[in-house]
Enzyme design. Structure first.
Site, short mmCIF file in Angstrom:
data_model
loop_
_atom_site.label_atom_id
_atom_site.label_comp_id
_atom_site.label_asym_id
_atom_site.label_seq_id
_atom_site.Cartn_x
_atom_site.Cartn_y
_atom_site.Cartn_z
N ASP A 116 -4.38 -7.38 -2.29
CA ASP A 116 -3.41 -6.62 -3.06
C ASP A 116 -3.79 -6.74 -4.54
OD1 ASP A 116 -1.23 -5.59 -4.44
OD2 ASP A 116 0.27 -6.54 -3.15
N TYR B 43 3.87 5.58 -13.75
CA TYR B 43 2.50 5.95 -13.39
C TYR B 43 1.74 6.45 -14.62
CZ TYR B 43 -1.32 8.45 -11.01
OH TYR B 43 -2.54 8.92 -10.60
#
Length: 245
Positions: A61, A154
């Site tokens: 991750d 984002y």
């Protein structure tokens, strides 16, 4: 001797397409994935069979410091030197601005910006010592001039990734080329659930009147790692079909 590329988030979309392009050019591939284990395994098997290269799968991750460090340790244990690092792994947590949570923003920044920083530092320092290497960050036109409040986290993360690109290019000069690609709308899982009318409206803003295929982004990523691009450094290459409003 074959070179090796590490591609984060390589099990699907742009990452998988990038792995295929590098395999076609006889690179050994390290496929990093997090949740998409089956897709990563299928891709790895295909690449080894089709192109007679070596593929390593590493689960990590990218938002977690320890998992990045474990991945680097696994690579070191395999006695592999990374020639090209592609920071491709990314997430979006699109939601209405008023519904956006602290946790949404933090998760996006950790995955899309902090993870690439830490990975670039750990691998880049080794590249610098060897006086060779390429780093390509997969940013977005959202980092530059296509803003969406639903994607505020984002957009911020990708803008940070562009800034990171410039600073890494300075830090690692003159031995490492550090560049970024800024894709526009691309046919990946991120756009599969978009409303058809919205897709139609966005397509009209693109001079080529279509979204990109993942391999069209992958080809630019590979080019930036090739010897033909050896004098390209500290650049952000838009690959958006000609965005025009």
């Amino acid at each position: 001797m074959k070179k090796t590329v590490l591609i984060t988030g390589a099990s699907r979309g742009i990452g998988a397409a990038t792995a295929i392009v590098f395999a076609k050019h006889h690179y050994n591939i390290i496929i990093n994935y997090n949740k998409s284990e089956n897709e990563a395994k299928k891709l790895g098997e295909y690449l080894e069979k089709e192109f007679q290269i070596k593929v390593h799968l590493i689960k990590a991750d990218i938002s977690k410091k320890k998992e990045i460090e474990n991945m680097i340790q696994e690579i070191n244990n395999l006695n592999i030197k990374i020639d090209c690092l592609i920071n491709n792994a990314g997430i979006d947590n699109d939601s209405l601005f008023e519904d956006k949570t602290f946790e949404d923003f933090e998760e996006t920044i950790r995955t899309n910006l902090i993870g690439p920083f830490w990975l670039s530092k750990l691998i880049g320092l080794d590249m610098f010592q060897r006086k060779t290497g390429k780093i390509v960050n997969v940013a977005s036109t959202n980092a530059i001039d296509t803003y969406y409040p639903m994607s505020i986290d984002y957009d911020a993360s990708k803008a940070g990734l562009v800034s990171l690109t410039h600073n890494l290019a300075v830090q690692f000069a003159p031995y490492i080329n550090v560049n970024a690609v800024a894709p526009g709308w691309t046919k990946t899982d991120m756009v599969k659930e978009l409303d058809e009318q919205y897709i139609e409206e966005e397509t009209k803003k693109i001079l080529l009147h279509r979204f990109a295929d993942p391999e069209e982004i992958a080809n630019v990523i590979y080019f930036l790692c090739s010897k033909e691009a050896r004098y390209i450094n500290n650049e952000v290459i838009r690959v958006d079909g000609g965005w025009y409003i």
